[in-house]
Design an enzyme around this catalytic site. Structure first.
Site, mmCIF file in Angstrom:
data_model
loop_
_atom_site.group_PDB
_atom_site.id
_atom_site.type_symbol
_atom_site.label_atom_id
_atom_site.label_comp_id
_atom_site.label_asym_id
_atom_site.label_seq_id
_atom_site.Cartn_x
_atom_site.Cartn_y
_atom_site.Cartn_z
ATOM 1 N N ASP A 103 44.870 -53.810 -5.629
ATOM 2 C CA ASP A 103 45.006 -54.949 -4.724
ATOM 3 C C ASP A 103 43.903 -55.969 -5.005
ATOM 4 O O ASP A 103 42.834 -55.618 -5.526
ATOM 5 C CB ASP A 103 44.885 -54.491 -3.269
ATOM 6 C CG ASP A 103 45.990 -53.515 -2.886
ATOM 7 O OD1 ASP A 103 47.060 -53.554 -3.520
ATOM 8 O OD2 ASP A 103 45.756 -52.718 -1.955
HETATM 9 N N1 URA Z 1 45.905 -47.959 -2.959
HETATM 10 C C1 URA Z 1 45.794 -49.117 -2.255
HETATM 11 O O1 URA Z 1 46.098 -49.165 -1.073
HETATM 12 N N2 URA Z 1 45.312 -50.193 -2.895
HETATM 13 C C2 URA Z 1 44.924 -50.193 -4.192
HETATM 14 O O2 URA Z 1 44.481 -51.221 -4.712
HETATM 15 C C3 URA Z 1 45.055 -48.987 -4.906
HETATM 16 C C4 URA Z 1 45.547 -47.885 -4.262
#
Ligand code: URA
Length: 229
Positions: A103
């Site tokens: 993310d």
């Molecule tokens: N899980 C998440 O919620 N976000 C990420 O960036 C990676 C794994």
């Protein structure tokens, strides 16, 4: 391999652009300045330089980036710059892609490569390559939440399916180490929410056997050996 083709394969532009680089004597191979773009080059253990910047020939590129917050893992980012802005243009030209996505606000270990099979092997649920994260939680973690994460929680896009962490360790009141084998959308944040807490920050510390090196600052990258994963 012809010198201009070798340069093109490493992301230095079109064949015409690479030919021009050589003709302008901006390329050295194993320390020797070159002027023949058609010279036959042995690519085994090949060190070369362009404008005095050293490079090593990589048939496929495997890169580890310490992703900072505020960057998107997308070729067409919407609200923030792309992680590709943190890499030299040669790596972007040769078509590096993210091995799975983090993310925008997640930090830590991100792999990039132009090896499609490697991406498939690392991201396919069949192989279940383990990814370890450190999550900062809004509320102190309690035993019920740890049990839920270990035993399995239900995510809203897959009702009736129990999704369990491969491993969960409490680091301190508001920090968890959580290891998962899949890579569903926002998986860790959604698992923590489903367990009754909230993920305030997320950092990926390891993929397979590969740990984020302590001496790699946010925004920095390095070459890796794919066998180390
Ligand atoms: N899980 C998440 O919620 N976000 C990420 O960036 C990676 C794994």
């Amino acid at each position: 391999m012809q010198l201009e083709r070798m340069l093109q394969s490493q992301g230095f532009g079109t064949r015409r652009e690479c030919r021009a680089l050589v003709r302008m004597e901006r390329v050295a191979v194993r320390g020797e300045t070159m002027d023949d773009p058609f010279a036959d080059i042995d690519t085994v253990d090949l060190d070369f330089s362009v404008d005095d910047v050293p490079w090593r020939y990589q048939e496929k590129a495997y890169v580890l980036l310490h992703k900072p917050a505020g960057y998107e893992c997308s070729q067409k980012p919407k609200h923030h710059p792309a992680v590709f802005a943190l890499l030299p243009p040669q790596l972007v030209t040769r078509g590096l892609q993210c091995v799975g996505r983090l993310d925008e606000d997640t930090t830590g270990l991100l792999l990039l490569t132009d090896d499609g099979q490697f991406i498939h092997r690392l991201t396919s649920p069949k192989h279940g390559v383990l990814k370890r994260y450190v999550a900062t939680t809004k509320h102190p973690v309690d035993d019920a939440q740890l049990a839920a994460l270990r035993g399995g929680v239900e995510l809203n896009d897959a009702p009736g399916v129990s999704v369990a962490a491969h491993a969960v360790e409490q680091i301190d009141a508001n920090h968890l180490s959580i290891t998962i084998g899949e890579g569903r959308y926002h998986q860790v944040k959604r698992m923590i929410a489903a367990a009754g807490n909230r993920c305030e920050a997320l950092h990926r510390a390891a993929v397979g056997r590969l740990e984020l090196p302590d001496d790699l600052a946010p925004g920095q990258w390095r070459w890796i050996d794919p066998n180390d994963i």
